[in-house]
Scaffold this motif. Structure first.
Motif, PDB file in Angstrom:
ATOM      1  N   PHE A  26       4.054  -3.166  -7.570  1.00 33.37           N
ATOM      2  CA  PHE A  26       5.636  -2.836  -6.751  1.00 33.37           C
ATOM      3  C   PHE A  26       6.219  -3.556  -7.739  1.00 33.37           C
ATOM      4  O   PHE A  26       6.236  -4.740  -7.929  1.00 33.37           O
ATOM      5  CB  PHE A  26       4.103  -3.465  -5.243  1.00 33.37           C
ATOM      6  CG  PHE A  26       3.721  -2.526  -4.864  1.00 33.37           C
ATOM      7  CD1 PHE A  26       3.715  -1.897  -3.792  1.00 33.37           C
ATOM      8  CD2 PHE A  26       2.363  -2.187  -5.347  1.00 33.37           C
ATOM      9  CE1 PHE A  26       2.602  -1.429  -3.142  1.00 33.37           C
ATOM     10  CE2 PHE A  26       1.400  -1.399  -4.871  1.00 33.37           C
ATOM     11  CZ  PHE A  26       1.499  -0.178  -3.778  1.00 33.37           C
ATOM     12  N   GLU A  41      -8.668   1.017   0.262  1.00 32.97           N
ATOM     13  CA  GLU A  41      -8.577   1.635  -1.352  1.00 32.97           C
ATOM     14  C   GLU A  41      -7.881   2.780   0.057  1.00 32.97           C
ATOM     15  O   GLU A  41      -8.812   3.091   0.858  1.00 32.97           O
ATOM     16  CB  GLU A  41      -9.355   1.971  -2.095  1.00 32.97           C
ATOM     17  CG  GLU A  41     -11.279   2.688  -1.238  1.00 32.97           C
ATOM     18  CD  GLU A  41     -12.327   2.431  -1.967  1.00 32.97           C
ATOM     19  OE1 GLU A  41     -12.488   1.752  -3.294  1.00 32.97           O
ATOM     20  OE2 GLU A  41     -13.504   3.257  -1.870  1.00 32.97           O
ATOM     21  N   MET A  44      -7.790   4.725  -6.168  1.00 39.38           N
ATOM     22  CA  MET A  44      -6.427   3.598  -5.618  1.00 39.38           C
ATOM     23  C   MET A  44      -6.768   2.388  -5.337  1.00 39.38           C
ATOM     24  O   MET A  44      -6.564   2.070  -4.248  1.00 39.38           O
ATOM     25  CB  MET A  44      -5.260   4.307  -5.730  1.00 39.38           C
ATOM     26  CG  MET A  44      -4.852   5.241  -6.121  1.00 39.38           C
ATOM     27  SD  MET A  44      -2.630   6.047  -6.061  1.00 39.38           S
ATOM     28  CE  MET A  44      -2.947   6.410  -4.949  1.00 39.38           C
ATOM     29  N   THR A  45      -6.599   0.763  -5.456  1.00 38.03           N
ATOM     30  CA  THR A  45      -7.572  -0.311  -5.107  1.00 38.03           C
ATOM     31  C   THR A  45      -5.893  -0.957  -5.171  1.00 38.03           C
ATOM     32  O   THR A  45      -5.635  -0.526  -6.085  1.00 38.03           O
ATOM     33  CB  THR A  45      -7.706  -0.663  -5.822  1.00 38.03           C
ATOM     34  OG1 THR A  45      -8.249  -0.765  -7.201  1.00 38.03           O
ATOM     35  CG2 THR A  45      -9.836   0.013  -5.236  1.00 38.03           C
ATOM     36  N   PHE A  46      -5.478  -1.758  -4.653  1.00 38.52           N
ATOM     37  CA  PHE A  46      -4.616  -2.716  -4.080  1.00 38.52           C
ATOM     38  C   PHE A  46      -4.939  -3.915  -3.929  1.00 38.52           C
ATOM     39  O   PHE A  46      -5.456  -4.622  -3.588  1.00 38.52           O
ATOM     40  CB  PHE A  46      -4.154  -1.796  -3.033  1.00 38.52           C
ATOM     41  CG  PHE A  46      -3.819  -0.729  -2.867  1.00 38.52           C
ATOM     42  CD1 PHE A  46      -2.639  -0.211  -3.347  1.00 38.52           C
ATOM     43  CD2 PHE A  46      -4.204   0.363  -2.252  1.00 38.52           C
ATOM     44  CE1 PHE A  46      -1.876   1.416  -2.683  1.00 38.52           C
ATOM     45  CE2 PHE A  46      -3.878   2.161  -2.290  1.00 38.52           C
ATOM     46  CZ  PHE A  46      -2.671   2.245  -2.768  1.00 38.52           C
ATOM     47  N   VAL A  79      -1.404  -2.420  -7.578  1.00 41.81           N
ATOM     48  CA  VAL A  79      -2.468  -0.413  -7.864  1.00 41.81           C
ATOM     49  C   VAL A  79      -2.805  -0.655  -8.216  1.00 41.81           C
ATOM     50  O   VAL A  79      -2.398   0.029 -10.398  1.00 41.81           O
ATOM     51  CB  VAL A  79      -1.143   0.472  -7.181  1.00 41.81           C
ATOM     52  CG1 VAL A  79       0.333   0.518  -7.712  1.00 41.81           C
ATOM     53  CG2 VAL A  79      -2.744   1.587  -6.739  1.00 41.81           C
ATOM     54  N   SER A  80      -4.093  -0.214  -9.096  1.00 45.35           N
ATOM     55  CA  SER A  80      -5.027  -0.025  -9.931  1.00 45.35           C
ATOM     56  C   SER A  80      -5.447   1.924  -9.755  1.00 45.35           C
ATOM     57  O   SER A  80      -5.855   2.122  -8.848  1.00 45.35           O
ATOM     58  CB  SER A  80      -6.121  -0.649 -10.539  1.00 45.35           C
ATOM     59  OG  SER A  80      -6.715   0.388 -10.887  1.00 45.35           O
ATOM     60  N   THR A 107       0.848  -1.529   0.356  1.00 49.24           N
ATOM     61  CA  THR A 107      -0.498   0.079  -0.043  1.00 49.24           C
ATOM     62  C   THR A 107       0.869   1.089  -0.139  1.00 49.24           C
ATOM     63  O   THR A 107       2.046   0.693  -0.349  1.00 49.24           O
ATOM     64  CB  THR A 107      -1.153   0.321   1.298  1.00 49.24           C
ATOM     65  OG1 THR A 107      -2.098   0.863   0.894  1.00 49.24           O
ATOM     66  CG2 THR A 107      -0.371   0.146   2.771  1.00 49.24           C
ATOM     67  N   HIS A 167       2.436  -7.113  -5.336  1.00 52.31           N
ATOM     68  CA  HIS A 167       1.537  -6.161  -4.768  1.00 52.31           C
ATOM     69  C   HIS A 167       1.333  -5.457  -6.563  1.00 52.31           C
ATOM     70  O   HIS A 167       1.487  -5.146  -7.656  1.00 52.31           O
ATOM     71  CB  HIS A 167       1.701  -5.648  -4.203  1.00 52.31           C
ATOM     72  CG  HIS A 167       1.485  -5.841  -2.594  1.00 52.31           C
ATOM     73  ND1 HIS A 167       2.833  -6.590  -2.314  1.00 52.31           N
ATOM     74  CD2 HIS A 167       0.660  -6.709  -1.612  1.00 52.31           C
ATOM     75  CE1 HIS A 167       2.778  -7.150  -1.175  1.00 52.31           C
ATOM     76  NE2 HIS A 167       0.666  -7.028  -0.736  1.00 52.31           N
TER      77      HIS A 167
END
Length: 353
Positions: free
Chosen positions: A303, A337, A319-321, A310-311, A34, A308
């Protein structure tokens, strides 16, 4: 990335309305996958970012042209200067591999602008301006040229410019002293396919061309023979499942840090798609195409540790993870998020140890 304590920051560009801070800097938590806000800088409508190849500077699109920033020790940004591109607002920018020139793509006016970069990272004078000419299909999108992306070949010889209005990629030879361009080739795409973004593999032997309207990626081999570029199509592969519903626009195109995986995203389908890259022949193998729990993923990125993803969801302002395993083809939401207005682009940056 194992066995060492790497530290990264992430730069996220956004459109601005009430909030004037168009670039947000985040600390990167690799273990949790994150981001945590570290700071921000004031800039209007930062639609795209790029880092210099010497890792000292960051450049951004802004309403009035382009801005340059110095990356300081903790990853924060100090503004160097701003420069006009003598045209309508740009949509994409990149540097050559010697960091001598900054290239800007103009979607609205179909223009390619080249600006000189000085040794201190400041943006200098315009050295080239090309208004792409021609007429596409008589439709709202493709009636005239729309330059979406400008990217140098890794041998620093040729600038590729994706034109979604004309449905082809123009290839220009760069004069490394004058900063001028001479067209030497055209890579043609299907009519109304909309070539949008391009990336070269790390070894420079292959280039990926993303087509936003028809939702596919073309893979071309590249070599320079006797002073002339040669591109040969290797593969065409879709960015969506053949059963996806409704109209879809393909968006992002990012390499993983190790260069082994390619990532794209789909607005409408609201999914992210990952491919492995065969390093010998450039062929892509789709590993997953899965939902991103948001609307209009304008950019997406692994990442640095590849564990991971991210979008950046432009229309849902989030931003979603996700925890991800590209090789196994898995993607699962991993943490809460983050709210952010109109995100456009993300860059992970390794801090000096």
């Amino acid at each position: 990335m194992a066995e060492r304590d790497y530290k990264f920051v992430a730069y996220v560009s956004t459109y601005t309305m009430e909030n004037k801070d168009g670039i947000t800097i985040f600390d990167v938590d690799l273990k949790k996958g994150t981001l945590k806000k570290k700071g921000s800088v004031e800039i209007t409508n930062s639609s795209y970012l790029t880092c210099s190849h010497n890792r000292k500077y960051l450049y951004s699109i802004t309403d009035m042209g382009v801005k340059g920033f110095r990356i300081i020790e903790d990853g924060m940004l100090e503004e160097i200067n701003a420069a006009s591109i003598n045209g309508m607002r740009g949509c994409y920018l990149s540097t050559d591999y010697a960091d001598k020139f900054l290239f800007v793509a103009g979607y609205h006016d179909g223009k390619i602008t080249v600006l000189r970069l000085n040794e201190d990272g400041s943006i200098g004078e315009i050295t080239e301006e090309i208004f792409v000419k021609g007429m596409g299909e008589v439709a709202e999108r493709s009636f005239h040229p729309h330059v979406n992306c400008v990217k140098m070949s890794r041998d620093n010889k040729y600038l590729l410019a994706a034109d979604s209005g004309m449905d082809h990629v123009n290839v220009y030879e760069l004069d490394e002293q004058k900063g001028t361009l001479k067209q030497v080739d055209i890579i043609r795409s299907n009519v109304n396919s909309g070539p949008k973004h391009m990336l070269f593999t790390k070894n420079g032997k292959f280039v990926f061309i993303l087509h936003e309207i028809m939702n596919y990626i073309d893979v071309y081999s590249y070599k320079c023979e006797e002073g002339f570029p040669e591109f040969e199509k290797v593969q065409t592969i879709e960015t969506v499942h053949n059963y996806h519903a409704g109209r879809n626009v393909s968006c992002a195109l990012k390499l993983s840090l190790d260069g082994k995986y390619l990532l794209s995203s789909n607005a409408g389908d609201n999914s992210v798609v990952a491919y492995s890259i065969d390093q010998e022949n450039g062929v892509l193998e789709k590993k997953f195409c899965l939902p991103i729990s948001g609307s209009y993923p304008k950019d997406a990125c692994f990442f640095p540790d590849l564990k991971h993803l991210v979008s950046l969801n432009h229309e849902s302002n989030t931003m979603t993870f996700f925890a991800s395993d590209a090789e196994k083809g898995t993607l699962a939401m991993s943490c809460k998020e983050i709210k952010i207005e109109k995100p456009n682009c993300i860059i992970f940056y390794l801090l000096e140890e």
